[in-house]
Design a protein around this motif. Structure first.
Motif, PDB file in Angstrom:
ATOM      1  N   ARG A 114      51.000  74.457  23.815  1.00  0.00           N
ATOM      2  CA  ARG A 114      50.661  75.035  22.515  1.00  0.00           C
ATOM      3  C   ARG A 114      51.586  74.488  21.420  1.00  0.00           C
ATOM      4  O   ARG A 114      51.123  74.092  20.350  1.00  0.00           O
ATOM      5  N   ALA A 115      52.894  74.470  21.698  1.00  0.00           N
ATOM      6  CA  ALA A 115      53.855  74.043  20.686  1.00  0.00           C
ATOM      7  C   ALA A 115      53.754  72.549  20.385  1.00  0.00           C
ATOM      8  O   ALA A 115      53.877  72.125  19.227  1.00  0.00           O
ATOM      9  N   ARG A 116      53.524  71.738  21.423  1.00  0.00           N
ATOM     10  CA  ARG A 116      53.499  70.282  21.240  1.00  0.00           C
ATOM     11  C   ARG A 116      52.192  69.796  20.615  1.00  0.00           C
ATOM     12  O   ARG A 116      52.174  68.802  19.912  1.00  0.00           O
ATOM     13  N   PHE A 117      51.091  70.508  20.894  1.00  0.00           N
ATOM     14  CA  PHE A 117      49.796  69.989  20.464  1.00  0.00           C
ATOM     15  C   PHE A 117      48.934  70.997  19.721  1.00  0.00           C
ATOM     16  O   PHE A 117      48.535  70.763  18.574  1.00  0.00           O
ATOM     17  N   TYR A 118      48.651  72.135  20.337  1.00  0.00           N
ATOM     18  CA  TYR A 118      47.601  72.998  19.802  1.00  0.00           C
ATOM     19  C   TYR A 118      47.928  73.581  18.437  1.00  0.00           C
ATOM     20  O   TYR A 118      47.091  73.518  17.522  1.00  0.00           O
ATOM     21  N   ASP A 119      49.097  74.169  18.266  1.00  0.00           N
ATOM     22  CA  ASP A 119      49.408  74.874  17.019  1.00  0.00           C
ATOM     23  C   ASP A 119      49.254  73.977  15.796  1.00  0.00           C
ATOM     24  O   ASP A 119      48.697  74.392  14.773  1.00  0.00           O
ATOM     25  N   GLU A 120      49.733  72.757  15.900  1.00  0.00           N
ATOM     26  CA  GLU A 120      49.709  71.851  14.749  1.00  0.00           C
ATOM     27  C   GLU A 120      48.332  71.264  14.495  1.00  0.00           C
ATOM     28  O   GLU A 120      48.014  70.877  13.361  1.00  0.00           O
ATOM     29  N   HIS A 121      47.491  71.197  15.511  1.00  0.00           N
ATOM     30  CA  HIS A 121      46.225  70.466  15.385  1.00  0.00           C
ATOM     31  C   HIS A 121      44.988  71.328  15.623  1.00  0.00           C
ATOM     32  O   HIS A 121      43.886  70.783  15.747  1.00  0.00           O
ATOM     33  N   LYS A 122      45.141  72.655  15.658  1.00  0.00           N
ATOM     34  CA  LYS A 122      43.990  73.502  15.987  1.00  0.00           C
ATOM     35  C   LYS A 122      42.866  73.371  14.959  1.00  0.00           C
ATOM     36  O   LYS A 122      41.682  73.403  15.325  1.00  0.00           O
ATOM     37  N   ASP A 123      43.213  73.212  13.677  1.00  0.00           N
ATOM     38  CA  ASP A 123      42.160  73.052  12.660  1.00  0.00           C
ATOM     39  C   ASP A 123      41.426  71.731  12.844  1.00  0.00           C
ATOM     40  O   ASP A 123      40.195  71.660  12.712  1.00  0.00           O
ATOM     41  N   GLU A 124      42.181  70.694  13.154  1.00  0.00           N
ATOM     42  CA  GLU A 124      41.562  69.381  13.383  1.00  0.00           C
ATOM     43  C   GLU A 124      40.683  69.420  14.627  1.00  0.00           C
ATOM     44  O   GLU A 124      39.604  68.798  14.646  1.00  0.00           O
ATOM     45  N   ILE A 125      41.101  70.123  15.653  1.00  0.00           N
ATOM     46  CA  ILE A 125      40.295  70.267  16.863  1.00  0.00           C
ATOM     47  C   ILE A 125      38.979  70.964  16.534  1.00  0.00           C
ATOM     48  O   ILE A 125      37.902  70.536  16.969  1.00  0.00           O
ATOM     49  N   ALA A 126      39.056  72.033  15.742  1.00  0.00           N
ATOM     50  CA  ALA A 126      37.862  72.795  15.384  1.00  0.00           C
ATOM     51  C   ALA A 126      36.861  71.941  14.609  1.00  0.00           C
ATOM     52  O   ALA A 126      35.645  72.135  14.715  1.00  0.00           O
ATOM     53  N   LYS A 127      37.355  70.987  13.828  1.00  0.00           N
ATOM     54  CA  LYS A 127      36.483  70.134  13.009  1.00  0.00           C
ATOM     55  C   LYS A 127      36.033  68.865  13.730  1.00  0.00           C
ATOM     56  O   LYS A 127      35.228  68.105  13.194  1.00  0.00           O
ATOM     57  N   SER A 128      36.556  68.625  14.917  1.00  0.00           N
ATOM     58  CA  SER A 128      36.311  67.348  15.597  1.00  0.00           C
ATOM     59  C   SER A 128      34.916  67.234  16.200  1.00  0.00           C
ATOM     60  O   SER A 128      34.446  66.121  16.479  1.00  0.00           O
ATOM     61  N   GLY A 129      34.272  68.378  16.440  1.00  0.00           N
ATOM     62  CA  GLY A 129      32.985  68.336  17.126  1.00  0.00           C
ATOM     63  C   GLY A 129      33.127  68.323  18.633  1.00  0.00           C
ATOM     64  O   GLY A 129      32.127  68.292  19.362  1.00  0.00           O
ATOM     65  N   ARG A 130      34.367  68.342  19.143  1.00  0.00           N
ATOM     66  CA  ARG A 130      34.638  68.380  20.579  1.00  0.00           C
ATOM     67  C   ARG A 130      35.342  69.691  20.904  1.00  0.00           C
ATOM     68  O   ARG A 130      36.097  70.223  20.094  1.00  0.00           O
ATOM     69  N   SER A 131      35.111  70.197  22.086  1.00  0.00           N
ATOM     70  CA  SER A 131      35.850  71.382  22.509  1.00  0.00           C
ATOM     71  C   SER A 131      37.259  70.979  22.922  1.00  0.00           C
ATOM     72  O   SER A 131      37.520  69.819  23.279  1.00  0.00           O
ATOM     73  N   LEU A 132      38.170  71.943  22.873  1.00  0.00           N
ATOM     74  CA  LEU A 132      39.534  71.664  23.327  1.00  0.00           C
ATOM     75  C   LEU A 132      39.513  71.187  24.771  1.00  0.00           C
ATOM     76  O   LEU A 132      40.244  70.246  25.137  1.00  0.00           O
ATOM     77  N   HIS A 133      38.675  71.808  25.594  1.00  0.00           N
ATOM     78  CA  HIS A 133      38.652  71.434  27.007  1.00  0.00           C
ATOM     79  C   HIS A 133      38.208  69.985  27.191  1.00  0.00           C
ATOM     80  O   HIS A 133      38.800  69.239  27.988  1.00  0.00           O
TER      81      HIS A 133
END
Length: 338
Positions: A191-210
């Motif tokens: 979460r600290a290394r990746f998710y927290d900083e990039h969660k908005d970008e993930i949501a807009k990417s069109g791909r699921s986190l998984h």
């Protein structure tokens, strides 16, 4: 003369009263709780050879007390303080007397480094933890196969935490190792290394986190040069979107007991019913094939578009992409890659 003696007597009484007031002030200050904005315990390190008196300024600098004079007064009143070198968890709201008592206690156990290597599977981490006597064989895999027992601000997979347990060097206490607490630390690090900083970008990417984690786990194994992974990600995502098999041989190694068991690997490649065989099956594999680093996660999140559809690596692991099957076959012949 009498008036002078009376005046001197008054001065002596006032001085005594003042000294008594100062004494009471310092006495009260040693037992009063310390005001702190953040009451959460913090680590305090006593260096080897440090004297009790010298700790006053260090305690002040780290926010445990306001006036080191009160610390010195308490030491004078106490008579002695047997300070041990080491790490201590101290409360920022503790009184000076409580700080002194804590620093006479036992230091925290020294942690030792445990290096989890990028790309490791659950079975790899389990094997090393067991070899170091930290767990019983299979204990780590069993815990990581129950994602519902762990917390995260994003959906955790239901089958296994493969791919979500961040690979880095962790400090652990060998005598008090708790496998579930360790796994939670790995999720928190993801979460600290990746998710927290990039969660908005993930949501807009069109791909699921998984799906991003699955792709990143393949990139970790497929491309040794981090700067090239976004290009490889662009090729692989394009093949996923067009319904073409990925041809990532690392997926066929995932369930092998030994990753480099070539005989078992070739057998898996010939098994068209194997759901991990990405030479014959289109789409992403059933799940992540190991623990990706932030470089691979970002490459999966930010693929580079290109005209390439294929790629291979030569004997020196240099990447050679190609635009079509004809170019790809020519490169395979050139570098003897089959």
């Amino acid at each position: 003369m009498k008036k002078i003696l009376v005046a001197l007597l008054v001065l002596i009484v006032l001085a005594a009263a003042g000294a008594g007031g100062v004494f009471m002030h310092f006495q009260n200050a040693t037992t009063a709780p310390h005001a702190a904005a953040d009451p959460a315990p913090k680590e305090f390190v006593v260096k080897k050879g440090a004297s009790a008196r010298s700790l006053g300024q260090q305690l002040q600098a780290q926010g445990f007390l306001d006036d080191p004079t009160v610390w010195r007064f308490h030491l004078w009143r106490r008579g002695s303080l047997n300070v041990k070198a080491g790490r201590f968890m101290l409360s920022p709201t503790a009184s000076v007397a409580e700080l002194a008592n804590a620093l006479e206690g036992q230091p925290l156990p020294e942690d030792v480094p445990f290096a989890m290597i990028e790309g490791w599977r659950l079975r790899d981490t389990d094997q090393v933890l067991a070899a170091q006597g930290l767990i019983k064989p299979g204990e780590y895999i069993a815990a990581a196969s129950q994602p519902g027992r762990f917390a995260a601000p994003f959906p955790l997979p239901t089958r296994s935490l493969e791919g979500y347990l961040y690979p880095e060097t962790y400090g652990i206490i060998a005598d008090n190792f708790k496998v579930e607490a360790f796994i939670q630390r790995q999720i928190d690090t993801f979460r600290a290394r990746f998710y927290d900083e990039h969660k908005d970008e993930i949501a807009k990417s069109g791909r699921s986190l998984h799906d991003i984690v699955v792709m990143a786990s393949m990139l970790e194994r497929e491309e040794p040069v981090p700067s090239q992974r976004a290009l490889v990600a662009g090729i692989l995502w394009k093949r996923v979107d067009k319904g073409f098999p990925l041809g990532v041989d690392a997926t066929s190694r995932y369930e092998l007991a030994e990753w480099n068991d070539r005989k078992a690997f070739l057998k898996r490649l010939r098994d068209n019913s194997d759901p991990w065989n990405s030479r014959t099956r289109a789409g992403l594999p059933p799940g992540p094939i190991g623990a990706p680093t932030v470089d691979s996660l970002l490459a999966a999140l930010r693929p580079v578009k290109s005209d390439y559809w294929y790629y291979l690596h030569d004997a020196q692991k240099v990447l050679h992409p190609s635009r079509n099957a004809q170019e790809h076959e020519a490169l395979r012949a050139k570098y003897n890659v089959y």
